[in-house]
Structure formats: C-alpha cells, structure tokens
Design a protein around this motif. Structure first.
Motif, short mmCIF file in Angstrom:
data_model
loop_
_atom_site.label_atom_id
_atom_site.label_comp_id
_atom_site.label_asym_id
_atom_site.label_seq_id
_atom_site.Cartn_x
_atom_site.Cartn_y
_atom_site.Cartn_z
N LEU A 11 0.83 -1.20 0.00
CA LEU A 11 0.00 0.00 0.00
C LEU A 11 0.87 1.26 0.00
O LEU A 11 0.59 2.21 -0.72
CB LEU A 11 -0.96 0.01 1.18
CG LEU A 11 -1.93 1.18 1.22
CD1 LEU A 11 -2.76 1.26 -0.07
CD2 LEU A 11 -2.85 1.08 2.42
N LEU A 12 1.95 1.24 0.76
CA LEU A 12 2.87 2.39 0.75
C LEU A 12 3.49 2.57 -0.63
O LEU A 12 3.63 3.69 -1.11
CB LEU A 12 3.95 2.23 1.81
CG LEU A 12 3.48 2.33 3.25
CD1 LEU A 12 4.63 2.05 4.21
CD2 LEU A 12 2.87 3.69 3.52
N ARG A 13 3.85 1.47 -1.25
CA ARG A 13 4.40 1.56 -2.61
C ARG A 13 3.35 2.08 -3.57
O ARG A 13 3.64 2.88 -4.44
CB ARG A 13 4.92 0.20 -3.07
CG ARG A 13 5.63 0.28 -4.41
CD ARG A 13 6.30 -1.03 -4.78
NE ARG A 13 7.04 -1.02 -6.01
CZ ARG A 13 6.60 -0.69 -7.21
NH1 ARG A 13 5.37 -0.29 -7.37
NH2 ARG A 13 7.37 -0.76 -8.28
N ALA A 14 2.10 1.64 -3.40
CA ALA A 14 1.01 2.12 -4.26
C ALA A 14 0.84 3.63 -4.12
O ALA A 14 0.59 4.33 -5.11
CB ALA A 14 -0.29 1.40 -3.91
N LEU A 15 1.00 4.14 -2.91
CA LEU A 15 0.90 5.59 -2.70
C LEU A 15 2.03 6.33 -3.42
O LEU A 15 1.82 7.39 -4.01
CB LEU A 15 0.91 5.91 -1.21
CG LEU A 15 -0.35 5.53 -0.45
CD1 LEU A 15 -0.11 5.64 1.06
CD2 LEU A 15 -1.52 6.39 -0.88
N ARG A 16 3.23 5.74 -3.38
CA ARG A 16 4.36 6.36 -4.09
C ARG A 16 4.12 6.34 -5.60
O ARG A 16 4.39 7.33 -6.29
CB ARG A 16 5.66 5.65 -3.73
CG ARG A 16 6.15 5.97 -2.32
CD ARG A 16 7.56 5.47 -2.07
NE ARG A 16 7.67 4.01 -2.06
CZ ARG A 16 7.50 3.25 -0.98
NH1 ARG A 16 7.21 3.80 0.17
NH2 ARG A 16 7.63 1.95 -1.06
N VAL A 17 3.63 5.22 -6.11
CA VAL A 17 3.35 5.12 -7.55
C VAL A 17 2.23 6.09 -7.93
O VAL A 17 2.30 6.75 -8.96
CB VAL A 17 3.01 3.67 -7.96
CG1 VAL A 17 2.56 3.60 -9.40
CG2 VAL A 17 4.23 2.76 -7.74
N ALA A 18 1.21 6.22 -7.08
CA ALA A 18 0.13 7.17 -7.35
C ALA A 18 0.67 8.59 -7.42
O ALA A 18 0.26 9.37 -8.28
CB ALA A 18 -0.95 7.05 -6.28
N ALA A 19 1.60 8.93 -6.55
CA ALA A 19 2.23 10.25 -6.60
C ALA A 19 2.98 10.44 -7.92
O ALA A 19 2.92 11.51 -8.53
CB ALA A 19 3.17 10.44 -5.41
N ASP A 20 3.66 9.39 -8.39
CA ASP A 20 4.35 9.46 -9.68
C ASP A 20 3.36 9.64 -10.83
O ASP A 20 3.63 10.39 -11.78
CB ASP A 20 5.19 8.20 -9.91
CG ASP A 20 6.39 8.09 -8.99
OD1 ASP A 20 6.77 9.11 -8.37
OD2 ASP A 20 6.94 6.98 -8.88
N VAL A 21 2.23 8.94 -10.75
CA VAL A 21 1.20 9.05 -11.78
C VAL A 21 0.70 10.49 -11.86
O VAL A 21 0.61 11.09 -12.94
CB VAL A 21 0.03 8.07 -11.50
CG1 VAL A 21 -1.20 8.43 -12.31
CG2 VAL A 21 0.45 6.64 -11.77
N VAL A 22 0.37 11.07 -10.71
CA VAL A 22 -0.15 12.44 -10.67
C VAL A 22 0.92 13.42 -11.16
O VAL A 22 0.61 14.35 -11.91
CB VAL A 22 -0.64 12.80 -9.25
CG1 VAL A 22 -0.98 14.27 -9.15
CG2 VAL A 22 -1.85 11.95 -8.88
N ALA A 23 2.17 13.22 -10.79
CA ALA A 23 3.24 14.09 -11.26
C ALA A 23 3.42 13.98 -12.77
O ALA A 23 3.70 14.98 -13.43
CB ALA A 23 4.55 13.73 -10.54
N THR A 24 3.21 12.79 -13.32
CA THR A 24 3.36 12.58 -14.76
C THR A 24 2.32 13.35 -15.55
O THR A 24 2.62 13.95 -16.58
CB THR A 24 3.26 11.07 -15.10
OG1 THR A 24 4.33 10.40 -14.44
CG2 THR A 24 3.34 10.82 -16.59
#
Length: 98
Positions: A11-24
């Motif tokens: 879940l923590l990794r998913a939050l990091r990936v979600a942040a990358d998605v939004v930044a993209t």
C-alpha cells in the motif's frame, strides 16, 4: 492485468506510484485519486481530458459504459507494475451517426 507488488509495504508503494502518476500528468488535471493495493484509479477534473491522460500513462484498454448517464469510458493499463484506470468521456464509435 496482474500486479507485481506483494507484501506488507504494497500500500505504501502504491501511494508512491500514485504520486508518480499524478506528477506525470499534472496535479492540476486530476480531481480524485483512489489507491488500492495493486490498483490506482484517476478521475480527471475534465472528463474530456481523460483519454489524453490515459494515453500519457500508457493505458490502451478501453471499456465503454453506455448504460450509465452520462456514459463514460474507463481506460486501463499498467504503470510501474500497478493496474491504472482513468475515467473519460464516452468514446464515439467510428462511423457512428449523430
């Protein structure tokens, strides 16, 4: 699609990936982000931008929801090992009248 993340930190990794998605795609273009272990869902501020956002993230599978009012298209794909869904305006079929 299958997810590649397992374990207690998924879940923590998913939050990091979600942040990358939004930044993209740009924070200003996204209204809502839903994060689950293995899946991230985005709802753009403007559904008209949904398909463009989806393609930017590499989402190429489309599911049209014509029975909903208003109808919409759910674009899905894989981003950094996570299933990503982006809501968009309902696609017009090629050759459709109207």
């Amino acid at each position: 699609m299958r997810t590649t993340t397992q374990g207690s930190d998924s879940l923590l990794r998913a939050l990091r990936v979600a942040a990358d998605v939004v930044a993209t795609v740009g924070e200003e273009r996204i209204e809502t982000v839903a994060v689950h272990c293995g899946r991230i869902s985005l709802h753009p501020n403007h559904l008209a931008e949904g398909e463009q956002i989806a393609k930017l993230l590499g989402c190429s599978f489309a599911m049209d929801h014509r029975m909903l009012v208003p109808g919409s298209t759910d674009w899905s794909g894989d981003f950094d090992g996570y299933e990503v869904h982006v809501r968009a305006e309902l696609r017009r079929l090629v050759g459709a009248l109207g």
